[in-house]
Each structure stands twice: as C-alpha cells, then as structure tokens.
Design a protein around this motif. Structure first.
Motif, short mmCIF file in Angstrom:
data_model
loop_
_atom_site.label_atom_id
_atom_site.label_comp_id
_atom_site.label_asym_id
_atom_site.label_seq_id
_atom_site.Cartn_x
_atom_site.Cartn_y
_atom_site.Cartn_z
N GLU A 1 6.33 2.11 2.79
CA GLU A 1 7.65 2.75 2.74
C GLU A 1 8.24 2.82 1.33
N PRO A 2 8.06 1.80 0.47
CA PRO A 2 8.65 1.91 -0.88
C PRO A 2 8.09 3.07 -1.71
N TYR A 3 6.96 3.62 -1.27
CA TYR A 3 6.32 4.68 -2.06
C TYR A 3 6.49 6.06 -1.42
N ARG A 4 7.33 6.13 -0.40
CA ARG A 4 7.57 7.42 0.26
C ARG A 4 8.35 8.36 -0.65
N PRO A 5 7.88 9.58 -0.86
CA PRO A 5 8.61 10.54 -1.70
C PRO A 5 9.68 11.26 -0.89
N TYR A 6 10.94 10.88 -1.09
CA TYR A 6 12.02 11.56 -0.39
C TYR A 6 12.39 12.88 -1.06
N ASP A 7 12.18 12.94 -2.34
CA ASP A 7 12.54 14.14 -3.09
C ASP A 7 11.29 14.98 -3.30
N THR A 8 11.34 16.25 -2.92
CA THR A 8 10.18 17.13 -3.09
C THR A 8 10.15 17.79 -4.45
N ASN A 9 11.15 17.54 -5.27
CA ASN A 9 11.19 18.12 -6.60
C ASN A 9 10.36 17.23 -7.55
N VAL A 10 9.04 17.28 -7.37
CA VAL A 10 8.12 16.45 -8.16
C VAL A 10 7.27 17.37 -9.02
N VAL A 11 6.65 16.78 -10.03
CA VAL A 11 5.83 17.57 -10.94
C VAL A 11 4.67 18.20 -10.17
N GLU A 12 4.38 19.44 -10.48
CA GLU A 12 3.29 20.15 -9.81
C GLU A 12 2.15 20.34 -10.80
#
Length: 411
Positions: free
Chosen positions: A309-320
């Motif tokens: 759970e601590p590594y779940r990406p809640y924000d989809t605005n991540v580097v592509e």
C-alpha cells in the motif's frame, strides 16, 4: 578455496517446514523505502529502491531457463513460474573477484573444451575448480535454507522453485560433439551465477527471521552464525564475507517485476517482496489498469498484500517513458530472424531531470485516479491496438526490413 566436507547433509529442496507466522510480513510497517513511479506503454509502474538507470517491463516469462542466457538474466525480468532468485543476479559480472575468478572466460581465449578418447568434455582442472565452487555454493544454500525455509517470504508455492544446478546441465559429463560440450560449459556458468544468487537470496532471508541473537552474537550477521553452527570454520566464513555473495548494497542487483493482480501474469511468490525491499533490490510493481473491476482489484491487493500500500500511485501525473520505434531484424545462432527493440531501459535524468526518489506517496486523488488510461496494451503494442493488429503490424515490419537486407548483412 578447498572443497568442503559437509558436516550436515544438505536439506532436500522439496523439504517442507511449518510456516513461521511472525516475520517481516507481520511486523508493523516502517517508513516506506525510496520509490518512484513511471508510465510506459500506457501502464503505471512503481519502482521501489530506484536506480539512475531503470529496466523497462517485458512480457511475463515462463520457463526462463529454456529461453534465456546470462546476458538476458542480468536485467530485471517478469518471471512467473520461477522462484525469485533471478532478482538477486548481479547487474554485471564479478568474475574479476577472487571468489568467482574461476568463472572468468576471457574473450578471445580458447575455451577449456578438450577431446579425449573420442569424446568431448571440459578440461580436467577447469572442471574440478568449478565443481569445488558448486560444492561451496550448495553448502551455503543448504545450511541457510534449513533455517529460512519455514519463513512465509521463502514459501514459493506453485512455482518451479529453482534454476537447475550446474551439475545437472552436463559440465561434468562427456559429450559426443564439441558443440554439445561448449553448450554445457555456458549453461553451467549461467547456472553457477544463479546458484550464487540463490545463496544471496538465502542471506537476505536470514534478515527476515524475527527476534535478536543473544549476547555477543547480536553483533554478527545471522547468516554467519548459522554457518558457524553448521560446522563451517571461521576462516572459510571470512572468505565468504569478503565475496560479493552477502553484499546487499543498493544498485548491485537487478531486481524483478512483480504483478499483485491475481490472474494470468500474477506473481505467486509476491510474499517475498518485503525481503527484496529490505535487501535493497529494485522491485518494479505492475499495477491494475483502470476498468470495470478496478476498485475490486485494488481492494483485493491491499487486503492480501498490505505491505504494497505505501507504494500505490494515487496520482496518475507521473513521468512517461517514450516508446521507442527503433526496431530492426536480428538473427539468432540458428540463423532465424527475430524482431529487436533496443529499448529495454531508461535513465531518470533523460525523462525527469529534476526529480529525486520519494519516500512517501501523495494523498489520494479520486479525480486523478479516474484519469488512468483504460486501453490495454502489451510490450510493443500501441494503445488502442488489438492483438491481431499488433501481430499483423509486426509481421509486416519484419517482412519489409528483411526484404531490404542482403545475404552479406545477414551473415
């Protein structure tokens, strides 16, 4: 290093132990390890214990021993039906070290393959040196596995547990042809490195054993205490300590891709992930796609594997990471053509110059979660492209490139 006389029999690999229910899986969650997220081919991944250069995901691999060589296993893979010892492979060869010097086969030097009485085999002194190294590694694994095999992090259910032993691939045998002896030589060297990685995995697992050693033993690594109690002498343990085997420094090993979503591609040994994180291995987590069952899958993941759970990406605005289209035709040793895409890694500095590894995650953002792309696409497959369209496009590209190549180029 002299051959070992085993003080205790090596436990069978099929030996089962009652599972320990108190390990790092059940301990209170500490601060999350450094991690970063990236998007590739429309899918979001979290890499725990990131490095300046990261591997990119490939297709799930079944039967890696039949399809991969040493060059392939020096990168993070998505191996489904094999225990996670491949994650402990070194990023580069350490055959220049004293412990593994016998595995060095300098480029341009004649291979230690000889013909005697009409049969082919590995040169005698070379074979004896490798056999002693294999015995040493087996002793380390056997002694440590007796203590860690009961941990849930070491419970590899429903997988082919380990890579074949070097002795099982024929380097000690005679062969009818030189080619067969050479193949046995290379396969044995690969298996030797995997056996060393298995020993490193066992050492990492000793760090998951709960409790503290009493008295003066508390200052010693637990794996050393276990080997001493198994009858190994102190000078031999010191030799192992100076080798690369117990070194769990960041950036040294390749890590692995894991999938916590049950179904095809699910990682059956996922309970080993806390051990990998603790051992500073890169762990690339493949998250579920946005779809009708999205909330169900997330609830299942957090319920079954709360340590993720601590590594779940809640924000989809991540580097592509951009998709490379630099593809060409290659030829294997049998002369058969195959498609090559040289993009199997990326540098953070190239895609996100000012970023640094995070030690926490952003607050949940339902609006951002709703923006996750819901178009499935696999390795080399373009978003929105069906599997049939993908195969047709690759086949057309292969035919086009192959038609341009001359016989001289193929040679």
């Amino acid at each position: 290093m002299r051959p070992l006389v085993l003080a205790h029999p090596i436990p069978s690999f099929s030996t089962t132990y009652p599972l320990v229910t108190h390990s790092v899986l059940n301990m209170p969650t500490a601060s999350p390890a450094p991690h970063r997220c990236f998007k590739y081919e429309g899918r979001i991944f979290t890499v725990v214990n990131p490095s300046p250069v990261e591997w990119l995901p490939g297709m799930p691999i079944y039967d890696p021993e039949d399809n991969l060589d040493l060059r392939d296993i020096r990168k993070a893979l998505w191996a489904v039906d094999r225990a996670p010892e491949m994650a402990y492979m070194f990023r580069r060869s350490h055959a220049d070290s004293r412990f593994f010097a016998r595995l060095a086969i300098p480029r341009g030097q004649a291979l230690p393959v000889v013909q005697t009485d009409g049969v082919w085999g590995i040169e005698k002194t070379f074979k004896a040196s490798w056999s002693r190294l294999e015995g040493t590694l087996l002793y380390i694994w056997g002694a440590l596995n007796k203590h860690v095999g009961r941990l849930p992090e070491a419970h590899f259910a429903n997988v082919d547990p380990h890579w074949s032993l070097p002795q099982d691939v024929g380097y000690l045998s005679h062969h009818k042809s030189r080619g067969a002896a050479v193949r046995a030589l290379w396969k044995a060297r690969d298996a030797m490195w995997l056996l060393a990685a298995r020993c490193s995995m066992a050492i990492a697992l000793t760090n998951c054993i709960p409790g503290q050693l009493p008295g003066s033993l508390a200052t010693m690594p637990r794996w050393q205490v276990i080997l001493r109690e198994a009858g190994a002498n102190a000078s031999w343990i010191d030799e192992i300590s100076r080798s690369i085997i117990p070194d769990l420094s960041p950036g040294l090993r390749v890590g692995a891709f894991v999938c916590p979503v049950r179904g095809e591609g699910f990682t059956p040994w996922i309970n080993h992930v806390p051990c990998m994180i603790k051992a500073n291995l890169p762990v690339y987590i493949y998250w579920p796609e946005r779809g009708d069952d999205y909330d169900y899958y997330w609830a299942q993941i957090i319920r079954e594997f709360p340590y993720l759970e601590p590594y779940r990406p809640y924000d989809t605005n991540v580097v592509e990471v951009p998709l490379s289209t630099d593809e060409h035709i290659g030829y294997n040793q049998q002369g058969r053509p195959y498609m090559v895409n040289p993009q199997n890694s990326f540098r953070w500095a190239d895609v996100e110059p000012d970023a640094s590894p995070s030690t926490s995650v952003a607050a949940p953002s339902p609006q951002a979660i709703d923006n996750i792309e819901d178009t499935p696409c696999g390795k080399g497959q373009r978003p929105g492209e069906s599997f049939e369209e993908f195969r047709a496009r690759r086949a057309a590209l292969a035919a086009k490139l192959q038609a341009k190549e001359t016989a001289g180029v193929r040679a």
